[in-house]
Design an enzyme around this catalytic site. Structure first.
Site, PDB file in Angstrom:
ATOM      1  N   GLU A   1      -3.318  17.887 -11.432  1.00 38.52           N
ATOM      2  CA  GLU A   1      -3.737  18.292 -12.771  1.00 38.52           C
ATOM      3  C   GLU A   1      -5.217  18.640 -12.858  1.00 38.52           C
ATOM      4  OE1 GLU A   1      -1.839  16.199 -15.931  1.00 38.52           O
ATOM      5  OE2 GLU A   1      -2.998  17.228 -17.462  1.00 38.52           O
TER       6      GLU A   1
ATOM      7  N   GLU B   1      11.393  19.217 -24.207  1.00 39.62           N
ATOM      8  CA  GLU B   1      10.647  19.522 -22.974  1.00 39.62           C
ATOM      9  C   GLU B   1      11.269  20.719 -22.258  1.00 39.62           C
ATOM     10  OE1 GLU B   1       7.826  17.942 -22.306  1.00 39.62           O
ATOM     11  OE2 GLU B   1       7.947  15.955 -23.246  1.00 39.62           O
TER      12      GLU B   1
ATOM     13  N   ASN C   1       1.261  20.474 -21.008  1.00 33.28           N
ATOM     14  CA  ASN C   1       0.943  19.696 -22.210  1.00 33.28           C
ATOM     15  C   ASN C   1       1.071  20.500 -23.500  1.00 33.28           C
ATOM     16  OD1 ASN C   1       0.357  17.318 -20.779  1.00 33.28           O
ATOM     17  ND2 ASN C   1      -1.661  18.106 -20.252  1.00 33.28           N
TER      18      ASN C   1
ATOM     19  N   ARG D   1      -1.570  22.667 -14.243  1.00 37.63           N
ATOM     20  CA  ARG D   1      -0.644  21.608 -14.667  1.00 37.63           C
ATOM     21  C   ARG D   1      -0.859  21.234 -16.133  1.00 37.63           C
ATOM     22  NH1 ARG D   1       1.541  16.617 -10.837  1.00 37.63           N
ATOM     23  NH2 ARG D   1       2.907  15.756 -12.418  1.00 37.63           N
TER      24      ARG D   1
ATOM     25  N   HIS E   1       0.979  13.828 -29.560  1.00 34.90           N
ATOM     26  CA  HIS E   1       0.420  12.481 -29.389  1.00 34.90           C
ATOM     27  C   HIS E   1      -0.213  11.983 -30.687  1.00 34.90           C
ATOM     28  CE1 HIS E   1       0.107  13.169 -24.775  1.00 34.90           C
ATOM     29  NE2 HIS E   1       1.249  12.601 -25.095  1.00 34.90           N
TER      30      HIS E   1
ATOM     31  N   HIS F   1       1.525  18.780 -26.840  1.00 37.98           N
ATOM     32  CA  HIS F   1       1.325  17.348 -26.643  1.00 37.98           C
ATOM     33  C   HIS F   1       0.106  16.786 -27.375  1.00 37.98           C
ATOM     34  CE1 HIS F   1       4.582  17.716 -23.819  1.00 37.98           C
ATOM     35  NE2 HIS F   1       4.500  16.451 -23.452  1.00 37.98           N
TER      36      HIS F   1
ATOM     37  N   LYS G   1       8.780  23.298 -13.474  1.00 33.04           N
ATOM     38  CA  LYS G   1       7.843  22.190 -13.274  1.00 33.04           C
ATOM     39  C   LYS G   1       7.405  22.136 -11.820  1.00 33.04           C
ATOM     40  CE  LYS G   1       6.364  17.570 -14.128  1.00 33.04           C
ATOM     41  NZ  LYS G   1       6.474  16.305 -14.835  1.00 33.04           N
TER      42      LYS G   1
ATOM     43  N   LYS H   1       3.955  11.699 -10.901  1.00 32.59           N
ATOM     44  CA  LYS H   1       3.105  10.836 -11.737  1.00 32.59           C
ATOM     45  C   LYS H   1       3.852   9.544 -12.003  1.00 32.59           C
ATOM     46  CE  LYS H   1       0.342  14.051 -14.512  1.00 32.59           C
ATOM     47  NZ  LYS H   1       0.032  14.404 -15.917  1.00 32.59           N
TER      48      LYS H   1
ATOM     49  N   ARG I   1       0.806  -1.234   0.000  1.00 31.18           N
ATOM     50  CA  ARG I   1       0.000   0.000   0.000  1.00 31.18           C
ATOM     51  C   ARG I   1       0.832   1.274   0.000  1.00 31.18           C
ATOM     52  NH1 ARG I   1      -2.630  -3.233   3.616  1.00 31.18           N
ATOM     53  NH2 ARG I   1      -4.497  -4.187   2.754  1.00 31.18           N
TER      54      ARG I   1
ATOM     55  N   HIS J   1       9.110  10.724 -28.267  1.00 31.53           N
ATOM     56  CA  HIS J   1       8.095  11.625 -27.718  1.00 31.53           C
ATOM     57  C   HIS J   1       8.511  13.097 -27.862  1.00 31.53           C
ATOM     58  CE1 HIS J   1       5.125  13.214 -24.948  1.00 31.53           C
ATOM     59  NE2 HIS J   1       6.106  13.734 -24.221  1.00 31.53           N
TER      60      HIS J   1
HETATM   61  N1  LIG Z   1       5.788  10.680 -14.957  1.00 31.04           N
HETATM   62  C1  LIG Z   1       5.777  11.738 -15.736  1.00 31.04           C
HETATM   63  O1  LIG Z   1       5.390  12.840 -15.331  1.00 31.04           O
HETATM   64  C2  LIG Z   1       6.301  11.591 -17.123  1.00 31.04           C
HETATM   65  C3  LIG Z   1       6.571  12.731 -17.893  1.00 31.04           C
HETATM   66  C4  LIG Z   1       7.110  12.566 -19.157  1.00 31.04           C
HETATM   67  C5  LIG Z   1       7.388  11.293 -19.639  1.00 31.04           C
HETATM   68  N2  LIG Z   1       7.100  10.215 -18.879  1.00 31.04           N
HETATM   69  C6  LIG Z   1       7.406   8.853 -19.365  1.00 31.04           C
HETATM   70  O2  LIG Z   1       8.803   8.748 -19.520  1.00 31.04           O
HETATM   71  C7  LIG Z   1       9.077   7.759 -20.505  1.00 31.04           C
HETATM   72  C8  LIG Z   1      10.135   8.283 -21.451  1.00 31.04           C
HETATM   73  O3  LIG Z   1      11.299   8.524 -20.714  1.00 31.04           O
HETATM   74  P1  LIG Z   1      12.735   8.634 -21.425  1.00 31.04           P
HETATM   75  O4  LIG Z   1      12.644   9.565 -22.549  1.00 31.04           O
HETATM   76  O5  LIG Z   1      13.723   8.870 -20.352  1.00 31.04           O
HETATM   77  O6  LIG Z   1      12.893   7.181 -22.091  1.00 31.04           O
HETATM   78  P2  LIG Z   1      13.589   5.830 -21.604  1.00 31.04           P
HETATM   79  O7  LIG Z   1      13.442   5.631 -20.162  1.00 31.04           O
HETATM   80  O8  LIG Z   1      13.106   4.770 -22.503  1.00 31.04           O
HETATM   81  O9  LIG Z   1      15.138   6.113 -21.924  1.00 31.04           O
HETATM   82  C9  LIG Z   1      15.535   6.295 -23.256  1.00 31.04           C
HETATM   83  C10 LIG Z   1      16.683   5.332 -23.609  1.00 31.04           C
HETATM   84  O10 LIG Z   1      17.896   5.815 -23.035  1.00 31.04           O
HETATM   85  C11 LIG Z   1      18.514   4.788 -22.264  1.00 31.04           C
HETATM   86  N3  LIG Z   1      19.271   5.465 -21.209  1.00 31.04           N
HETATM   87  C12 LIG Z   1      18.772   6.014 -20.078  1.00 31.04           C
HETATM   88  N4  LIG Z   1      19.742   6.679 -19.442  1.00 31.04           N
HETATM   89  C13 LIG Z   1      20.867   6.530 -20.171  1.00 31.04           C
HETATM   90  C14 LIG Z   1      22.198   7.000 -20.021  1.00 31.04           C
HETATM   91  N5  LIG Z   1      22.546   7.792 -19.021  1.00 31.04           N
HETATM   92  N6  LIG Z   1      23.103   6.642 -20.947  1.00 31.04           N
HETATM   93  C15 LIG Z   1      22.737   5.872 -22.008  1.00 31.04           C
HETATM   94  N7  LIG Z   1      21.497   5.427 -22.221  1.00 31.04           N
HETATM   95  C16 LIG Z   1      20.580   5.762 -21.305  1.00 31.04           C
HETATM   96  C17 LIG Z   1      17.362   3.946 -21.813  1.00 31.04           C
HETATM   97  O11 LIG Z   1      17.780   2.672 -21.397  1.00 31.04           O
HETATM   98  C18 LIG Z   1      16.504   3.932 -23.065  1.00 31.04           C
HETATM   99  O12 LIG Z   1      17.004   3.015 -24.003  1.00 31.04           O
HETATM  100  C19 LIG Z   1       7.763   7.438 -21.172  1.00 31.04           C
HETATM  101  O13 LIG Z   1       7.305   6.188 -20.732  1.00 31.04           O
HETATM  102  C20 LIG Z   1       6.836   8.534 -20.702  1.00 31.04           C
HETATM  103  O14 LIG Z   1       5.480   8.113 -20.595  1.00 31.04           O
HETATM  104  C21 LIG Z   1       6.574  10.343 -17.636  1.00 31.04           C
HETATM  105 ZN   LIG Z   2       6.105  15.247 -22.760  1.00 33.51          ZN
END
Ligand SMILES: NC(=O)c1ccc[n+]([C@@H]2O[C@H](COP(=O)([O-])OP(=O)(O)OC[C@H]3O[C@@H](n4cnc5c(N)ncnc54)[C@H](O)[C@@H]3O)[C@@H](O)[C@H]2O)c1
Ligand SMILES: [Zn+2]
Length: 368
Positions: free
Chosen positions: A234, A182, A242, A238, A249, A245, A224, A140, A118, A262
């Site tokens: 949100e 971003e 977007n 918040r 999307h 976005h 942020k 999130k 939990r 993305h």
């Molecule tokens: N929670 C939120 O508020 C929020 C906001 C935006 C995005 N997201 C989520 O985040 C995700 C995207 O995150 P991302 O862009 O970091 O992608 P990711 O986590 O897939 O990382 C991108 C790639 O880089 C690699 N990598 C990570 N760190 C590295 C490093 N230091 N050196 C070499 N390679 C490295 C990873 O293994 C992966 O292959 C999505 O799932 C999205 O939905 C969440």
């Molecule tokens: Zn985004």
């Protein structure tokens, strides 16, 4: 090291930003309550940074769980694997989860922490630029469902965020640029001075100069954090996060997930939002050009890919989750540094933006 405080009703946590933080002795200790730590990482990041992190956690009983790399593993199955690992130890209700990786690892490990017994504490150690400026801040968490991205999740705030800028040295160029989209977004929605700084310092960022990166991450997290502090769940403000976005999307879905990153889709989407804002008479043409020019200099696409026709994009936008009560709501710009959310715009102007903001075909639009 730079430190920012995110103040929420009932919870407050620091965001540490700077080089060498993975090596900083004792930095995390005050944020780990119990004696057990479970580090969650993936097959790409663990070989690079896991040992460094574990070396600083000698005081604790540490365990690690390494996930396969990729958005396609951001699933309930993978989440269940984390629960299996926690229960196999077994880890108690005081365990702290530590997410070492990009946004995928952060979202899934954060959600595991929200659910396990939990709710247990967790710490974000983001290693992509996107995760350092966006996904690790704000609480999130979640996983994807076959019917939709991030459809299963929870709000769960971390104990602290540790963004070591040195980890960006190994990040592929394309991921760095996608993260910059971003970063640019924060300037556009609420910080004109930061946008101007980005225009001046873009080359320093692209060449990964440590000071420039730390400043960009700090300003992004500050923006942020301020938005999240005002609107944790949100309800209103918040939604400004977007910007670009809804367009983005639609592009991601239209091309098939993973064709564009993305951040690349959001970059094109922000130019389209600026273009629409100009058509509505809210934003001047010179500002639209500043947006387009910065996105292009960052090596990001500044328009939708040629193969997605306007009516297809419009249809995809209509099913986006930002549609409320049948009405499409968009984040638009009144100026660089001032965004608003509105459902009140001329649909013909949107149609014109979708028809005219069109670049080369997807594969050619993005630098390798
Ligand atoms: N929670 C939120 O508020 C929020 C906001 C935006 C995005 N997201 C989520 O985040 C995700 C995207 O995150 P991302 O862009 O970091 O992608 P990711 O986590 O897939 O990382 C991108 C790639 O880089 C690699 N990598 C990570 N760190 C590295 C490093 N230091 N050196 C070499 N390679 C490295 C990873 O293994 C992966 O292959 C999505 O799932 C999205 O939905 C969440
Ligand atoms: Zn985004």
């Amino acid at each position: 090291m730079r430190t920012l405080d995110l103040q929420l009703p009932g919870h407050r946590y620091p965001i540490f930003i700077g080089p060498g933080l993975l090596e900083a002795d004792g930095l995390l200790d005050p944020y780990i309550r119990g004696r057990q730590v479970m580090v969650v990482s993936n097959t790409t990041v663990a070989p690079l940074y896991l040992d460094r992190l574990l070396a600083r956690l000698g005081r604790f009983e540490t365990h690690t769980h390494v996930l396969p790399d990729g958005e396609r593993y951001k699933t309930l199955d993978t989440l269940n694997g984390i629960f299996d690992a926690l229960l196999a130890v077994p880890c108690d209700r005081q365990v702290t989860l530590l997410a070492l990786g990009g946004g995928v690892v952060g979202d899934i490990a954060g959600f595991a922490a929200a659910c396990y017994q939990r709710g247990v504490p967790y710490i974000q150690v983001p290693t992509t630029l996107l995760a350092q400026v966006d996904s690790s801040v704000g609480g999130k968490t979640g996983v994807n469902h076959p019917r939709g991205k991030n459809m299963i999740g929870a709000f769960h705030q971390p104990q602290c965020v540790l963004a070591d800028t040195d980890t960006l040295a190994t990040l592929p160029d394309r991921e760095l640029r996608a993260g910059l989209a971003e970063v640019i977004k924060y300037g556009l929605i609420r910080d004109a001075a930061f946008f101007a700084w980005l225009e001046a310092q873009l080359e320093a960022l692209l060449s990964r100069q440590a000071d420039a990166l730390a400043h960009a991450i700090e300003q992004s997290c500050r923006n942020k954090a301020e938005v999240v502090a005002a609107d944790e769940r949100e309800q209103g403000q918040r939604a400004l996060l977007n910007l670009g976005h809804s367009f983005g999307h639609a592009i991601e879905t239209g091309l098939g997930y993973g064709t564009w990153l993305h951040g690349e889709a959001v970059a094109a989407g922000m130019v389209m939002a600026a273009d629409l804002s100009r058509r509505l008479g809210w934003l001047d043409g010179a500002s639209v050009e500043r947006v387009r020019a910065l996105i292009r200099r960052a090596g990001l696409p500044a328009a939708a890919p040629a193969e997605l026709p306007a009516d297809r994009l419009r249809a995809l936008m209509a099913v986006d989750k930002k549609v409320q009560a049948g009405r499409l709501r968009l984040v638009l710009l009144e100026a660089i540094g001032r965004a608003v959310v509105t459902g009140d715009f001329d649909p013909d102007a949107l149609a014109a933006t979708l028809a005219e903001c069109r670049g080369p075909a997807a594969a050619a639009a993005v630098a390798p």
